[in-house]
Motif scaffolding. Sequence first.
Motif, PDB file in Angstrom:
ATOM      1  N   GLY A   1       0.811  -1.214   0.000  1.00  0.00           N
ATOM      2  CA  GLY A   1       0.000   0.000   0.000  1.00  0.00           C
ATOM      3  C   GLY A   1       0.841   1.258   0.000  1.00  0.00           C
ATOM      4  N   ALA A   2       1.988   1.211   0.676  1.00  0.00           N
ATOM      5  CA  ALA A   2       2.855   2.384   0.756  1.00  0.00           C
ATOM      6  C   ALA A   2       3.748   2.541  -0.475  1.00  0.00           C
ATOM      7  N   PHE A   3       3.901   1.482  -1.261  1.00  0.00           N
ATOM      8  CA  PHE A   3       4.875   1.482  -2.360  1.00  0.00           C
ATOM      9  C   PHE A   3       4.635   2.609  -3.352  1.00  0.00           C
ATOM     10  N   SER A   4       3.423   2.699  -3.892  1.00  0.00           N
ATOM     11  CA  SER A   4       3.162   3.696  -4.938  1.00  0.00           C
ATOM     12  C   SER A   4       3.290   5.115  -4.397  1.00  0.00           C
ATOM     13  N   GLY A   5       2.822   5.341  -3.163  1.00  0.00           N
ATOM     14  CA  GLY A   5       2.914   6.676  -2.590  1.00  0.00           C
ATOM     15  C   GLY A   5       4.346   7.117  -2.399  1.00  0.00           C
ATOM     16  N   LEU A   6       5.186   6.211  -1.936  1.00  0.00           N
ATOM     17  CA  LEU A   6       6.599   6.540  -1.737  1.00  0.00           C
ATOM     18  C   LEU A   6       7.320   6.718  -3.071  1.00  0.00           C
ATOM     19  N   MET A   7       6.929   5.949  -4.066  1.00  0.00           N
ATOM     20  CA  MET A   7       7.521   6.081  -5.399  1.00  0.00           C
ATOM     21  C   MET A   7       7.247   7.466  -5.968  1.00  0.00           C
ATOM     22  N   ILE A   8       6.007   7.955  -5.817  1.00  0.00           N
ATOM     23  CA  ILE A   8       5.660   9.269  -6.328  1.00  0.00           C
ATOM     24  C   ILE A   8       6.268  10.362  -5.471  1.00  0.00           C
ATOM     25  N   ALA A   9       6.260  10.175  -4.151  1.00  0.00           N
ATOM     26  CA  ALA A   9       6.802  11.194  -3.251  1.00  0.00           C
ATOM     27  C   ALA A   9       8.254  11.513  -3.568  1.00  0.00           C
ATOM     28  N   SER A  10       9.014  10.502  -3.931  1.00  0.00           N
ATOM     29  CA  SER A  10      10.439  10.704  -4.186  1.00  0.00           C
ATOM     30  C   SER A  10      10.741  11.095  -5.625  1.00  0.00           C
ATOM     31  N   ASN A  11       9.755  10.965  -6.522  1.00  0.00           N
ATOM     32  CA  ASN A  11      10.032  11.207  -7.953  1.00  0.00           C
ATOM     33  C   ASN A  11       8.999  12.091  -8.636  1.00  0.00           C
ATOM     34  N   ALA A  12       8.161  12.780  -7.880  1.00  0.00           N
ATOM     35  CA  ALA A  12       7.083  13.564  -8.495  1.00  0.00           C
ATOM     36  C   ALA A  12       7.618  14.620  -9.462  1.00  0.00           C
ATOM     37  N   SER A  13       8.627  15.342  -9.038  1.00  0.00           N
ATOM     38  CA  SER A  13       9.165  16.391  -9.901  1.00  0.00           C
ATOM     39  C   SER A  13       9.806  15.828 -11.176  1.00  0.00           C
ATOM     40  N   PRO A  14      10.689  14.797 -11.076  1.00  0.00           N
ATOM     41  CA  PRO A  14      11.239  14.207 -12.304  1.00  0.00           C
ATOM     42  C   PRO A  14      10.168  13.630 -13.226  1.00  0.00           C
ATOM     43  N   ILE A  15       9.121  13.025 -12.655  1.00  0.00           N
ATOM     44  CA  ILE A  15       8.045  12.484 -13.489  1.00  0.00           C
ATOM     45  C   ILE A  15       7.358  13.613 -14.260  1.00  0.00           C
ATOM     46  N   GLY A  16       7.049  14.686 -13.571  1.00  0.00           N
ATOM     47  CA  GLY A  16       6.391  15.819 -14.215  1.00  0.00           C
ATOM     48  C   GLY A  16       7.224  16.434 -15.315  1.00  0.00           C
TER      49      GLY A  16
END
Length: 422
Positions: free
Chosen positions: A237-252
């Motif tokens: 459950g925490a996996f996707s949230g942590l993945m986005i939290a650490s990479n939101a800016s690079p993804i955008g």
Amino acid sequence: MSVIAPTARNDATVNRWAVLWGSVAILLCTGAIYSFSVFAGPLGEAHGWDKPAVMMAFTINAAIGPVPMILGGYIVDRGGARLSILVGGVLFASGFMLAGVATTTTMLYLSYGLLAGLGQGLAYSGCLNNTLKLFPDRRGQAAGLITGGMGLASVVAAPVAQWIIREHSVRTAFVAMGAVYLVVVLVASTFVRKAPVGYVPPGWTPPSGAAAQVNVSWTGMIQTPAFYLIFLMMGVGAFSGLMIASNASPIGQSMFGLTAATAALFVSAYSASNALGRVVWGAVSDRLGYLNALMVIYGVVALSLLVLVAVDSVIGFAVGIVGLGLCFGGVMGVFPALVMKNFGPRFQGINYGIMFTAYSLAAFFAPRIAASMADAHDGDFTVAFFIAIALAAVGLFLTLVFVRYSARRAPSQAPTASAQPR
């Protein structure tokens, strides 16, 4: 299995709402640990340290998380909630201030990494686990508000830190903010009272069968299938949230063509959604049922990730990260209450501290898997998104298994008299 069935106690001298809001105020301070990205660049520039060396402080901080969580839980379960919170708050504020005067990376690692990390975990464990024991009627809501304060901290701290750094220096930001945190912790901790064993709020009647609830110690907990199911459910459950939290800016920037400044705004939106999700899902889970809420959360996570894959626009990015932020917050708001429901309030501190290692494992793997997938595909995170979708499906399957397990186990084997899953 070690169990205790405490006698219900109605103690009108404990103002549980004062304890709750005092705890929220404390976590609004210690949650600033997650605004480290604001400090990292200026720290490196001020001292000539490269980015990996600076970020190691945050890595150390996160890596030691389970230690103070379990230690703090042990203290809380023995009536020392205020001690855990005070020691943790002072350690956190001291580590924060000392990070500002650090002249070597070793000093930074000891201050921000070790002291602040230990302090944050002790304070979090004390605030969360003690307060939950005062809200047997609103566990989800209480957990949501407590963890919501933690999530909201970076939303407040980041712009304040940016302003101080711009107008003064990174050293001033650390020292000034750390001093404010120390004062808030000292004042707010005066509102904290330990939760009486078997506490029942005035005017509340436990539901039928609640008197048969037992409290399972950690040694008994790890012998149950419920522990391993919840552990795995929390990790995925925490996996996707942590993945986005650490990479939101690079993804955008790499997948949606955003500028660095615009991507930073979306990072703030993600943090705000995370904080809001903790409060909303915590309250909803009290009414919908914890397992029912988790099934919805896993479903929304998968849909949000599919939007990121399929909708190649800023709107798609916004919908995806807001959905994931709300659900990541939901995971952090629902699981403390779910653990208490299944294993009782008496040993919640150490039980949840042990369960929280699932989050720490996810925090170790999720950012690394996402970054490595992006590096292998020229900045494209699509493969990482599909991995997260698969894990969300696993989480949904595990929750369905847990529902069946909860319904089928005999009353004498269940941590509560009711076999109905929540």
